[in-house]
Design a protein around this motif. Structure first.
Motif, PDB file in Angstrom:
ATOM      1  N   PRO A   5      45.798  42.077  37.829  1.00 44.95           N
ATOM      2  CA  PRO A   5      45.221  42.683  38.799  1.00 44.95           C
ATOM      3  C   PRO A   5      43.553  42.164  38.770  1.00 44.95           C
ATOM      4  CG  PRO A   5      46.597  44.236  38.108  1.00 44.95           C
ATOM      5  CD  PRO A   5      46.653  43.085  37.143  1.00 44.95           C
ATOM      6  N   GLN A   6      43.050  42.346  37.930  1.00 46.80           N
ATOM      7  CA  GLN A   6      41.570  42.029  37.473  1.00 46.80           C
ATOM      8  C   GLN A   6      41.031  40.797  37.890  1.00 46.80           C
ATOM      9  OE1 GLN A   6      43.709  43.276  34.782  1.00 46.80           O
ATOM     10  NE2 GLN A   6      42.931  45.489  35.100  1.00 46.80           N
ATOM     11  N   GLN A   7      42.139  39.790  37.345  1.00 48.57           N
ATOM     12  CA  GLN A   7      41.584  38.378  37.974  1.00 48.57           C
ATOM     13  C   GLN A   7      42.014  38.143  39.423  1.00 48.57           C
ATOM     14  OE1 GLN A   7      44.363  35.604  35.843  1.00 48.57           O
ATOM     15  NE2 GLN A   7      43.758  33.926  37.305  1.00 48.57           N
ATOM     16  N   VAL A   8      42.850  38.551  39.710  1.00 47.00           N
ATOM     17  CA  VAL A   8      43.322  38.347  41.309  1.00 47.00           C
ATOM     18  C   VAL A   8      42.122  39.014  42.271  1.00 47.00           C
ATOM     19  CG1 VAL A   8      45.066  38.969  43.125  1.00 47.00           C
ATOM     20  CG2 VAL A   8      45.828  38.175  40.992  1.00 47.00           C
ATOM     21  N   ALA A   9      41.729  40.192  41.970  1.00 51.27           N
ATOM     22  CA  ALA A   9      40.758  40.832  42.682  1.00 51.27           C
ATOM     23  C   ALA A   9      39.422  39.943  42.975  1.00 51.27           C
ATOM     24  CB  ALA A   9      40.512  42.397  42.196  1.00 51.27           C
ATOM     25  N   GLU A  37      42.418  46.138  43.150  1.00 52.48           N
ATOM     26  CA  GLU A  37      42.735  46.114  41.917  1.00 52.48           C
ATOM     27  C   GLU A  37      43.758  47.204  41.497  1.00 52.48           C
ATOM     28  OE1 GLU A  37      40.879  46.553  37.462  1.00 52.48           O
ATOM     29  OE2 GLU A  37      39.631  45.414  38.983  1.00 52.48           O
ATOM     30  N   ALA A  38      43.551  48.374  42.067  1.00 53.99           N
ATOM     31  CA  ALA A  38      44.356  49.709  41.891  1.00 53.99           C
ATOM     32  C   ALA A  38      45.771  49.315  42.563  1.00 53.99           C
ATOM     33  CB  ALA A  38      43.649  50.818  42.292  1.00 53.99           C
ATOM     34  N   PHE A  39      45.630  48.812  43.752  1.00 51.07           N
ATOM     35  CA  PHE A  39      46.658  48.545  44.571  1.00 51.07           C
ATOM     36  C   PHE A  39      47.771  47.623  43.796  1.00 51.07           C
ATOM     37  CE2 PHE A  39      48.942  45.429  47.337  1.00 51.07           C
ATOM     38  CZ  PHE A  39      49.774  46.269  47.947  1.00 51.07           C
ATOM     39  N   LEU A  40      47.217  46.427  43.243  1.00 42.74           N
ATOM     40  CA  LEU A  40      47.676  45.281  42.394  1.00 42.74           C
ATOM     41  C   LEU A  40      48.517  46.004  41.482  1.00 42.74           C
ATOM     42  CD1 LEU A  40      45.708  42.280  43.425  1.00 42.74           C
ATOM     43  CD2 LEU A  40      47.602  42.817  44.380  1.00 42.74           C
ATOM     44  N   SER A  41      47.854  46.904  40.493  1.00 38.30           N
ATOM     45  CA  SER A  41      48.223  47.385  39.350  1.00 38.30           C
ATOM     46  C   SER A  41      49.496  48.164  39.717  1.00 38.30           C
ATOM     47  CB  SER A  41      47.026  48.433  38.887  1.00 38.30           C
ATOM     48  OG  SER A  41      46.166  47.491  38.277  1.00 38.30           O
ATOM     49  N   ARG A  42      49.358  49.149  40.788  1.00 36.81           N
ATOM     50  CA  ARG A  42      50.670  49.774  41.004  1.00 36.81           C
ATOM     51  C   ARG A  42      51.694  48.971  41.585  1.00 36.81           C
ATOM     52  NH1 ARG A  42      46.993  52.418  44.223  1.00 36.81           N
ATOM     53  NH2 ARG A  42      47.997  51.755  46.050  1.00 36.81           N
ATOM     54  N   LYS A  43      51.295  48.040  42.065  1.00 41.43           N
ATOM     55  CA  LYS A  43      52.533  47.040  42.754  1.00 41.43           C
ATOM     56  C   LYS A  43      53.252  46.388  41.561  1.00 41.43           C
ATOM     57  CE  LYS A  43      52.748  42.615  45.084  1.00 41.43           C
ATOM     58  NZ  LYS A  43      54.099  43.032  46.053  1.00 41.43           N
ATOM     59  N   TRP A  44      52.572  45.598  40.454  1.00 42.30           N
ATOM     60  CA  TRP A  44      53.109  44.942  39.650  1.00 42.30           C
ATOM     61  C   TRP A  44      53.718  46.085  38.492  1.00 42.30           C
ATOM     62  CZ3 TRP A  44      48.633  41.219  40.640  1.00 42.30           C
ATOM     63  CH2 TRP A  44      48.916  40.463  41.666  1.00 42.30           C
ATOM     64  N   ALA A  45      53.245  47.066  38.433  1.00 41.83           N
ATOM     65  CA  ALA A  45      54.036  48.181  37.449  1.00 41.83           C
ATOM     66  C   ALA A  45      55.522  48.415  38.160  1.00 41.83           C
ATOM     67  CB  ALA A  45      53.418  49.323  37.589  1.00 41.83           C
TER      68      ALA A  45
END
Length: 154
Positions: A30-34, A57-65
């Protein structure tokens, strides 16, 4: 910050931009993608509307979890100036082991530095049997010789 390639896009640079986005999302970082988005980026992703890199970043973290063994393929649909339209499909399994395939379209708009300022995504998904999966490669970047959406009939 400059994020190559930058607009206005040619067919070659639009295809390159799409593949770079696919590679980044398949990293599930998420950090890299953001970092590919402007500080004030605006998204529409299903029923969520993240604004700014921190929300992305928070959205992507939730998504990939929640989306395990996530594999994504993107394909250029159209481009002009600083805009690119993409179609995509991805597969993942949930915590219960159910596999899904999601299909979608994205409209992207970039700033002069090649950062995405707008991402509008329309996505739907369907449960699939594990035997019906089509996206097979070790987690991470899709190998160059793995078929794309058109070749897979997706």
């Amino acid at each position: 910050m400059m994020r190559q390639p930058i607009p206005p896009f040619t067919r070659e640079t639009a295809v390159q931009k799409v593949r770079l986005a696919e590679d980044a999302w398949n990293s599930r970082n998420p950090q890299q993608v953001a970092l590919a988005y402007t500080e004030d980026t605006r998204w529409r992703n299903r029923a969520e509307f993240p604004q700014g890199r921190a929300e992305v970043e928070a959205f992507l973290s939730r998504k990939w979890a929640a989306e395990h063994e996530y594999r994504l393929v993107k394909e250029l649909w159209a481009f002009t100036g600083n805009r690119i339209a993409v179609r995509f499909a991805y597969e993942y399994r949930d915590d219960a082991g159910q596999w899904y395939r999601a299909y979608g379209n994205e409209n992207w708009e970039f700033d002069d530095h090649g950062l995405m300022r707008i991402r509008l995504a329309s996505i739907n998904e369907t449960p699939i049997a594990q035997a019906d999966r089509k996206l097979f490669w070790p987690l991470g970047r899709r190998p160059d010789d793995h078929p794309g959406l058109t070749e897979l009939g997706l």
